[in-house]
Design a protein around this motif. Sequence first.
Motif, PDB file in Angstrom:
ATOM      1  N   GLY A   1     -23.457 -22.925  53.306  1.00  0.00           N
ATOM      2  CA  GLY A   1     -23.212 -24.201  52.658  1.00  0.00           C
ATOM      3  C   GLY A   1     -23.364 -25.407  53.561  1.00  0.00           C
ATOM      4  N   VAL A   2     -23.298 -26.578  52.926  1.00  0.00           N
ATOM      5  CA  VAL A   2     -23.335 -27.866  53.620  1.00  0.00           C
ATOM      6  C   VAL A   2     -21.896 -28.357  53.745  1.00  0.00           C
ATOM      7  N   LEU A   3     -21.539 -28.824  54.918  1.00  0.00           N
ATOM      8  CA  LEU A   3     -20.158 -29.174  55.225  1.00  0.00           C
ATOM      9  C   LEU A   3     -19.509 -30.043  54.149  1.00  0.00           C
ATOM     10  N   ALA A   4     -20.082 -31.183  53.845  1.00  0.00           N
ATOM     11  CA  ALA A   4     -19.460 -32.118  52.904  1.00  0.00           C
ATOM     12  C   ALA A   4     -19.310 -31.489  51.524  1.00  0.00           C
ATOM     13  N   GLN A   5     -20.317 -30.758  51.083  1.00  0.00           N
ATOM     14  CA  GLN A   5     -20.258 -30.131  49.761  1.00  0.00           C
ATOM     15  C   GLN A   5     -19.168 -29.071  49.695  1.00  0.00           C
ATOM     16  N   VAL A   6     -19.070 -28.260  50.744  1.00  0.00           N
ATOM     17  CA  VAL A   6     -18.049 -27.215  50.768  1.00  0.00           C
ATOM     18  C   VAL A   6     -16.660 -27.829  50.738  1.00  0.00           C
ATOM     19  N   VAL A   7     -16.432 -28.824  51.585  1.00  0.00           N
ATOM     20  CA  VAL A   7     -15.111 -29.455  51.651  1.00  0.00           C
ATOM     21  C   VAL A   7     -14.766 -30.110  50.313  1.00  0.00           C
ATOM     22  N   ASN A   8     -15.711 -30.817  49.727  1.00  0.00           N
ATOM     23  CA  ASN A   8     -15.440 -31.485  48.447  1.00  0.00           C
ATOM     24  C   ASN A   8     -15.150 -30.483  47.334  1.00  0.00           C
ATOM     25  N   THR A   9     -15.843 -29.349  47.354  1.00  0.00           N
ATOM     26  CA  THR A   9     -15.570 -28.321  46.349  1.00  0.00           C
ATOM     27  C   THR A   9     -14.159 -27.778  46.507  1.00  0.00           C
ATOM     28  N   VAL A  10     -13.783 -27.475  47.730  1.00  0.00           N
ATOM     29  CA  VAL A  10     -12.447 -26.907  47.948  1.00  0.00           C
ATOM     30  C   VAL A  10     -11.359 -27.923  47.629  1.00  0.00           C
ATOM     31  N   LYS A  11     -11.614 -29.193  47.812  1.00  0.00           N
ATOM     32  CA  LYS A  11     -10.609 -30.215  47.466  1.00  0.00           C
ATOM     33  C   LYS A  11     -10.267 -30.200  45.983  1.00  0.00           C
ATOM     34  N   THR A  12     -11.184 -29.736  45.140  1.00  0.00           N
ATOM     35  CA  THR A  12     -10.880 -29.641  43.710  1.00  0.00           C
ATOM     36  C   THR A  12      -9.869 -28.533  43.429  1.00  0.00           C
ATOM     37  N   TRP A  13      -9.623 -27.684  44.411  1.00  0.00           N
ATOM     38  CA  TRP A  13      -8.617 -26.633  44.248  1.00  0.00           C
ATOM     39  C   TRP A  13      -7.201 -27.135  44.500  1.00  0.00           C
ATOM     40  N   PHE A  14      -7.054 -28.354  44.982  1.00  0.00           N
ATOM     41  CA  PHE A  14      -5.744 -28.859  45.405  1.00  0.00           C
ATOM     42  C   PHE A  14      -4.902 -29.267  44.205  1.00  0.00           C
ATOM     43  N   VAL A  15      -4.722 -28.380  43.268  1.00  0.00           N
ATOM     44  CA  VAL A  15      -3.938 -28.641  42.058  1.00  0.00           C
ATOM     45  C   VAL A  15      -3.076 -27.415  41.759  1.00  0.00           C
ATOM     46  N   ALA A  16      -2.031 -27.607  40.980  1.00  0.00           N
ATOM     47  CA  ALA A  16      -1.209 -26.482  40.549  1.00  0.00           C
ATOM     48  C   ALA A  16      -2.058 -25.522  39.728  1.00  0.00           C
ATOM     49  N   GLN A  17      -1.882 -24.208  39.950  1.00  0.00           N
ATOM     50  CA  GLN A  17      -2.737 -23.213  39.302  1.00  0.00           C
ATOM     51  C   GLN A  17      -2.176 -21.810  39.543  1.00  0.00           C
ATOM     52  N   PRO A  18      -2.723 -20.807  38.882  1.00  0.00           N
ATOM     53  CA  PRO A  18      -2.324 -19.426  39.189  1.00  0.00           C
ATOM     54  C   PRO A  18      -2.655 -19.077  40.637  1.00  0.00           C
ATOM     55  N   GLY A  19      -1.906 -18.156  41.214  1.00  0.00           N
ATOM     56  CA  GLY A  19      -2.138 -17.756  42.590  1.00  0.00           C
ATOM     57  C   GLY A  19      -3.515 -17.158  42.783  1.00  0.00           C
ATOM     58  N   PHE A  20      -4.129 -17.402  43.937  1.00  0.00           N
ATOM     59  CA  PHE A  20      -5.490 -16.931  44.182  1.00  0.00           C
ATOM     60  C   PHE A  20      -5.672 -16.548  45.640  1.00  0.00           C
ATOM     61  N   ILE A  21      -6.700 -15.756  45.893  1.00  0.00           N
ATOM     62  CA  ILE A  21      -7.131 -15.397  47.241  1.00  0.00           C
ATOM     63  C   ILE A  21      -8.521 -15.992  47.443  1.00  0.00           C
ATOM     64  N   SER A  22      -8.701 -16.718  48.532  1.00  0.00           N
ATOM     65  CA  SER A  22      -9.981 -17.388  48.775  1.00  0.00           C
ATOM     66  C   SER A  22     -10.799 -16.624  49.803  1.00  0.00           C
ATOM     67  N   LEU A  23     -12.043 -17.024  49.927  1.00  0.00           N
ATOM     68  CA  LEU A  23     -12.967 -16.442  50.900  1.00  0.00           C
ATOM     69  C   LEU A  23     -13.529 -17.548  51.781  1.00  0.00           C
ATOM     70  N   GLN A  24     -13.254 -17.447  53.084  1.00  0.00           N
ATOM     71  CA  GLN A  24     -13.848 -18.319  54.083  1.00  0.00           C
ATOM     72  C   GLN A  24     -14.254 -17.454  55.278  1.00  0.00           C
ATOM     73  N   HIS A  25     -14.911 -18.073  56.239  1.00  0.00           N
ATOM     74  CA  HIS A  25     -15.424 -17.322  57.382  1.00  0.00           C
ATOM     75  C   HIS A  25     -15.154 -18.050  58.697  1.00  0.00           C
ATOM     76  N   ASP A  26     -14.919 -17.260  59.741  1.00  0.00           N
ATOM     77  CA  ASP A  26     -14.930 -17.810  61.101  1.00  0.00           C
ATOM     78  C   ASP A  26     -16.026 -17.108  61.905  1.00  0.00           C
ATOM     79  N   ILE A  27     -17.152 -16.870  61.232  1.00  0.00           N
ATOM     80  CA  ILE A  27     -18.269 -16.156  61.847  1.00  0.00           C
ATOM     81  C   ILE A  27     -19.045 -17.020  62.828  1.00  0.00           C
ATOM     82  N   SER A  28     -18.963 -18.348  62.681  1.00  0.00           N
ATOM     83  CA  SER A  28     -19.798 -19.235  63.486  1.00  0.00           C
ATOM     84  C   SER A  28     -19.083 -20.553  63.710  1.00  0.00           C
ATOM     85  N   THR A  29     -19.674 -21.381  64.554  1.00  0.00           N
ATOM     86  CA  THR A  29     -19.102 -22.710  64.762  1.00  0.00           C
ATOM     87  C   THR A  29     -19.193 -23.539  63.481  1.00  0.00           C
TER      88      THR A  29
END
Length: 389
Positions: free
Chosen positions: A274-302
């Motif tokens: 992904g592209v940094l700004a797009q990824v961050v903006n997408t995840v910011k839409t998750w910052f709301v009350a909702q059912p519990g969830f498990i997310s997927l992110q990576h620390d594979i690279s810088t």
Amino acid sequence: MIPRTLAFAYVASLISGLAVHAQSPPLPAPTVGSGKPEDYPNFPAQFPSTNQLENIPEALLKTPLVQDALKTVLEKVPAALLSLPPSQHVTGPTVTYPGGEAAQIANCHWPHGHCTRATDTAQYKADVYVCKSADQWGLTYDDGPTVVADGAGFDTADIRNHLAKLNGKATFFVSGAPGMLNTAEILTSYEAGHEIASHTWTHHPLTTLTNEQIVAEVMYTDALIFKAIGKRPQLIRPPYGDLDDRVRAVLTALGYRSVTWTSAPDRDTHDAGGVLAQVVNTVKTWFVAQPGFISLQHDISTNTSEMAVRILEEIEKTPNFPLKLMTVAECTGVPAYFGDKAPDAPAGPSDDKGKSPNSTEDNAGLRATAATGVSFVALVGSLFTTLLA
């Protein structure tokens, strides 16, 4: 400027050459960590190489570590499941599943419509893919650890430092190859209160492997994590989420629980490509009350590590952040390690951001690591950047 098609062809030829010609020797057991080899039955004297383009070699499949565990699998798993044929690996997350769509549905092949098994059976435990209570965020990072020199980019330590600012905890799904090079980093994350879980050794799609190969992928990573932290992980995320009922049954027989991520709604950050700004903006839409969830992110690279840090910074800037950042074990009640009792899974949310601070697994990810500890994925990324500049 080099044409894009030539750039891709050039990098592909490098990768192909490595895959064909490289035959890395096994490595001696790691010496760093709190686990004592004498406390681990069949602790191996040698481990697979850190080249993730290679399967674990035949000689390392025949060790007591693998063969004793395989014996357990053969005793516990019905022959009908063990005899399901492996899929054919195409590239990255892409496999050709034998029997096509009908077989994918029958065997609940995750990549097909994100199929999950929600209840335990006599053959396998249910998949873990959501948190139990509302407003719980099961925060996970795959493929690490990544370690770079200070000032050279973002890495696992940066993620950990930003989690500390938020008093947040996460689950790190460690791959054996980068973990072998950075065993001390695994221990540091564990001692900081984070969970360490398995992500296999070579990151090959598990449905493409034989039963013996699956056992080897799990057990060498298991032994490595034990050496690092003195505990055996009980949570595993199949690479790319690639699992079916055969894989589920093998993992269950080994005492593991399969962890994927929430797909409805989609909680894959799609950070790996992904592209940094797009990824961050997408995840910011998750910052709301909702059912519990498990997310997927990576620390594979810088790159993915920076995305993770920027997301945590956005959480820090959000007033009355409504979600509670938790490990997978905390938010599901599934024990993180062998011998642990099931943790309580407290309900959220909390108004105290200090206490409630807080993929893409479809990355084709050219996953090999040089002996110097430099990620081959990062090397290929830099080649693309140079060639396409």
